[in-house]
Scaffold this motif. Sequence first.
Motif, PDB file in Angstrom:
ATOM      1  N   ILE B  64      17.146  14.015  -6.554  1.00 41.04           N
ATOM      2  CA  ILE B  64      17.724  13.460  -5.327  1.00 41.04           C
ATOM      3  C   ILE B  64      18.973  12.709  -5.756  1.00 41.04           C
ATOM      4  O   ILE B  64      18.913  11.755  -6.540  1.00 41.04           O
ATOM      5  CB  ILE B  64      16.734  12.536  -4.597  1.00 41.04           C
ATOM      6  CG1 ILE B  64      15.513  13.359  -4.162  1.00 41.04           C
ATOM      7  CG2 ILE B  64      17.398  11.884  -3.383  1.00 41.04           C
ATOM      8  CD1 ILE B  64      14.439  12.548  -3.477  1.00 41.04           C
ATOM      9  N   LEU B  65      20.100  13.206  -5.292  1.00 44.80           N
ATOM     10  CA  LEU B  65      21.379  12.670  -5.746  1.00 44.80           C
ATOM     11  C   LEU B  65      22.183  12.197  -4.547  1.00 44.80           C
ATOM     12  O   LEU B  65      22.004  12.702  -3.443  1.00 44.80           O
ATOM     13  CB  LEU B  65      22.170  13.770  -6.468  1.00 44.80           C
ATOM     14  CG  LEU B  65      21.488  14.398  -7.682  1.00 44.80           C
ATOM     15  CD1 LEU B  65      22.200  15.671  -8.096  1.00 44.80           C
ATOM     16  CD2 LEU B  65      21.438  13.403  -8.837  1.00 44.80           C
ATOM     17  N   SER B 232       4.764  24.044  -5.468  1.00 46.28           N
ATOM     18  CA  SER B 232       4.910  22.993  -4.455  1.00 46.28           C
ATOM     19  C   SER B 232       6.338  22.456  -4.358  1.00 46.28           C
ATOM     20  O   SER B 232       6.613  21.562  -3.577  1.00 46.28           O
ATOM     21  CB  SER B 232       3.913  21.860  -4.718  1.00 46.28           C
ATOM     22  OG  SER B 232       3.928  21.521  -6.077  1.00 46.28           O
ATOM     23  N   ILE B 233       7.258  23.026  -5.131  1.00 49.94           N
ATOM     24  CA  ILE B 233       8.646  22.562  -5.085  1.00 49.94           C
ATOM     25  C   ILE B 233       9.227  22.595  -3.656  1.00 49.94           C
ATOM     26  O   ILE B 233       9.740  21.582  -3.181  1.00 49.94           O
ATOM     27  CB  ILE B 233       9.534  23.374  -6.056  1.00 49.94           C
ATOM     28  CG1 ILE B 233       9.201  22.992  -7.502  1.00 49.94           C
ATOM     29  CG2 ILE B 233      11.018  23.117  -5.802  1.00 49.94           C
ATOM     30  CD1 ILE B 233       9.961  23.780  -8.547  1.00 49.94           C
ATOM     31  N   VAL B 237      10.530  19.283  -1.627  1.00 49.33           N
ATOM     32  CA  VAL B 237      11.936  19.192  -1.220  1.00 49.33           C
ATOM     33  C   VAL B 237      12.014  18.908   0.279  1.00 49.33           C
ATOM     34  O   VAL B 237      12.735  18.015   0.732  1.00 49.33           O
ATOM     35  CB  VAL B 237      12.690  20.510  -1.555  1.00 49.33           C
ATOM     36  CG1 VAL B 237      14.054  20.539  -0.884  1.00 49.33           C
ATOM     37  CG2 VAL B 237      12.832  20.666  -3.057  1.00 49.33           C
ATOM     38  N   GLU B 238      11.231  19.640   1.014  1.00 51.40           N
ATOM     39  CA  GLU B 238      11.210  19.520   2.479  1.00 51.40           C
ATOM     40  C   GLU B 238      10.798  18.103   2.908  1.00 51.40           C
ATOM     41  O   GLU B 238      11.469  17.445   3.707  1.00 51.40           O
ATOM     42  CB  GLU B 238      10.222  20.586   3.007  1.00 51.40           C
ATOM     43  CG  GLU B 238       9.685  20.377   4.399  1.00 51.40           C
ATOM     44  CD  GLU B 238      10.668  20.857   5.448  1.00 51.40           C
ATOM     45  OE1 GLU B 238      11.317  21.882   5.183  1.00 51.40           O
ATOM     46  OE2 GLU B 238      10.799  20.203   6.503  1.00 51.40           O
ATOM     47  N   LYS B 239       9.699  17.627   2.295  1.00 51.15           N
ATOM     48  CA  LYS B 239       9.182  16.300   2.646  1.00 51.15           C
ATOM     49  C   LYS B 239      10.200  15.210   2.330  1.00 51.15           C
ATOM     50  O   LYS B 239      10.476  14.329   3.160  1.00 51.15           O
ATOM     51  CB  LYS B 239       7.893  16.014   1.862  1.00 51.15           C
ATOM     52  CG  LYS B 239       6.638  16.582   2.483  1.00 51.15           C
ATOM     53  CD  LYS B 239       5.455  16.105   1.657  1.00 51.15           C
ATOM     54  CE  LYS B 239       4.116  16.544   2.243  1.00 51.15           C
ATOM     55  NZ  LYS B 239       3.007  16.230   1.322  1.00 51.15           N
ATOM     56  N   ALA B 240      10.759  15.283   1.114  1.00 48.27           N
ATOM     57  CA  ALA B 240      11.706  14.258   0.664  1.00 48.27           C
ATOM     58  C   ALA B 240      12.939  14.255   1.559  1.00 48.27           C
ATOM     59  O   ALA B 240      13.437  13.198   1.954  1.00 48.27           O
ATOM     60  CB  ALA B 240      12.095  14.499  -0.788  1.00 48.27           C
ATOM     61  N   VAL B 255      19.065  16.878  -1.948  1.00 48.41           N
ATOM     62  CA  VAL B 255      17.802  17.120  -2.636  1.00 48.41           C
ATOM     63  C   VAL B 255      17.929  18.506  -3.240  1.00 48.41           C
ATOM     64  O   VAL B 255      18.064  19.506  -2.526  1.00 48.41           O
ATOM     65  CB  VAL B 255      16.608  17.067  -1.655  1.00 48.41           C
ATOM     66  CG1 VAL B 255      15.309  17.312  -2.412  1.00 48.41           C
ATOM     67  CG2 VAL B 255      16.579  15.732  -0.941  1.00 48.41           C
ATOM     68  N   THR B 256      17.945  18.541  -4.528  1.00 45.40           N
ATOM     69  CA  THR B 256      18.220  19.838  -5.160  1.00 45.40           C
ATOM     70  C   THR B 256      17.245  20.076  -6.295  1.00 45.40           C
ATOM     71  O   THR B 256      16.714  19.117  -6.887  1.00 45.40           O
ATOM     72  CB  THR B 256      19.678  19.905  -5.659  1.00 45.40           C
ATOM     73  OG1 THR B 256      19.879  21.143  -6.299  1.00 45.40           O
ATOM     74  CG2 THR B 256      19.992  18.793  -6.635  1.00 45.40           C
TER      75      THR B 256
END
Lengths: 223, 396
Positions: B64-65, B232-233, B237-240, B255-256
């Motif tokens: 997360i940048l 679960s990636i 990613v979706e949740k974050a 989010v990458t």
Amino acid sequence: MIRLDKITKNYQPSKDVVVQALKNISITINSGEFVALLGNSGSGKSTLLYIIGLLEKATSGSIFIKDKNISELNDAQISRIRNKTIGFVFQQFNLITKLTVLENVLLPAAYSAYGIQKENKDYARYLLETFGILEKGNSFPNQLSGGQQQRVAIARALINKPEVIIADEPTGNLDSKTGIQIMDLIKEIHLKEKKTIVLVTHDEHIARYAKRIVRIVDGGITT
Amino acid sequence: MTKLGLYFTEGINDLLKNKGRTFLTSLGIIIGVYSVVLLLSFGEGLKLYINQQFESLGTNLIYILPGKISGSSPSLLGGKKFTFSDYRKLRSLLNNSQVVPVTTKNVSIETPSKSESTSLMGSTVDFFGTRNLTLTEGRYFSRSDEASGRKVAVIGPKIAEKLFGNQNPVRKSVKIQGLRFLIIGVTEPKGGGGLGGPDIDNYVFIPYKTAWILTNDKSFLSFYIEPPDKESIPVVVEKATRLLLEKYKVDDFSVTTQDELIATISGIFTVVNSVLVGIAAISLLVGGIGITNIMFVTVSERTKEIGIRRAIGAQENNILLQFVTQSILLTTLGGTLALLLAFLTNLVINRFFPATITPIGMILAFGVSFVIGVVFGVLPARKAAKMTPVTAIRYE
């Protein structure tokens, strides 16, 4: 065998100058004939020979070889006739210097539909042997005398068993003794192999080898 | 013998007869193909290198940048910084994953006799786990070091050597921006620090709370998230993303995944590499023009021979193909030599850098040489084929 109908050939060396090399020539050469085209230099005899040999196109008129009108044929078809039906012998021998004697003799076979076959190789050796130069088969043309080179050229002309041999001053680059040997050879080929021979020369003595002499003067035939 | 065999043997003989000319003419092609193949192998090596670097730093990571890094105008600048509450929320939302906060700062680190500038990483002890970092000396900082903001530091082997030479730095103290820190561990060497990878061997790692004292700012630059497994990636990613969107605008953060990050960096290098290959290809064009030139000379030298061949029955096509074959032989010979040279160069380069000549590079080298032979040989060959036999045969 060969029929020329009202052949003319014009050259245009510069914009305003037109040179008429051949004027309205009609001639028929029958199968098995030995014809000499006799004339001085500049008479147009060589131009006529090159048109008969399909190396040059006439400005007007038609040429028939075995009743086929050549002007209706494309390059591939004309090349095939040159390859199969006509054999050339030149004054300058015109061998390819980087190829050996045997390779030179076989070159027309390489351009035939089937490429070089074993029969071609056997026939090439037979011809070289008959002409007494078999041992020169792997030599290069520049290692041969003029007479030997012309014999190689004649073997090359015969390799595809053509019906017509066209010879352009074949003795012009040879001494008179060798010239006679070459002419004897050509005559022998005419008699034994029943080839049609068309010979160009400026030399009355050479022309006498032929059965028919056609005199060319200023681009026309005089009889 | 077939006609193709004739073209081939005569072509080879002719090239061998003029060895000097053959070599000089194909030199243009050799240089062109050589540089293209070599640059392609560099590009390929670079991708490999970047992948290796990232993989050695942990796999399956999500970053997360701040700012937007993917899209048409990637930029790491102008983004927001993340807060401690972001960290807490992410951690409770993604309770199956490791969430690692990171804050960084460029600092100077001093011993009584030396001073070096380096990058400081403030994080939790989980940082070492997610990035596959083990220690060669000492210990990691503990949860209580973290909680109380103790001034302890784990340092990379490179900075350790710069400051202490061969001595063991553990239990020694250093000053970072005037504050005294105790060195408690040294990480294992990771290599890298070249293109595309962070110079992790040169880093100084301290607990994030301690780092805040130095940054004067209770914030994080980024988060690393390690999901329980690769599958679960997407969910993580979706949740974050959804969580952060409650607070930030869509352009404020990215989010990458590691794969995306590698793709982005590789993408940049691919563009640079393509430009270089393009420039090298210009030399191929120049080489090709050289081929045309020399083939015109050859045709004109062999005019009489062409006439003789035509007289004994060679068709226009036979002459055309003979000269095109010779031109192709000339260029593919150059291409092969170039490929050989490129292989040799690669052997040397591979001691420093994993450059690789791929099968595609090889096929391309041959294909390009072949096509150049055809394209640049056809014009002179056509000239040869279109000669009037009688004019050619009278040529002296």
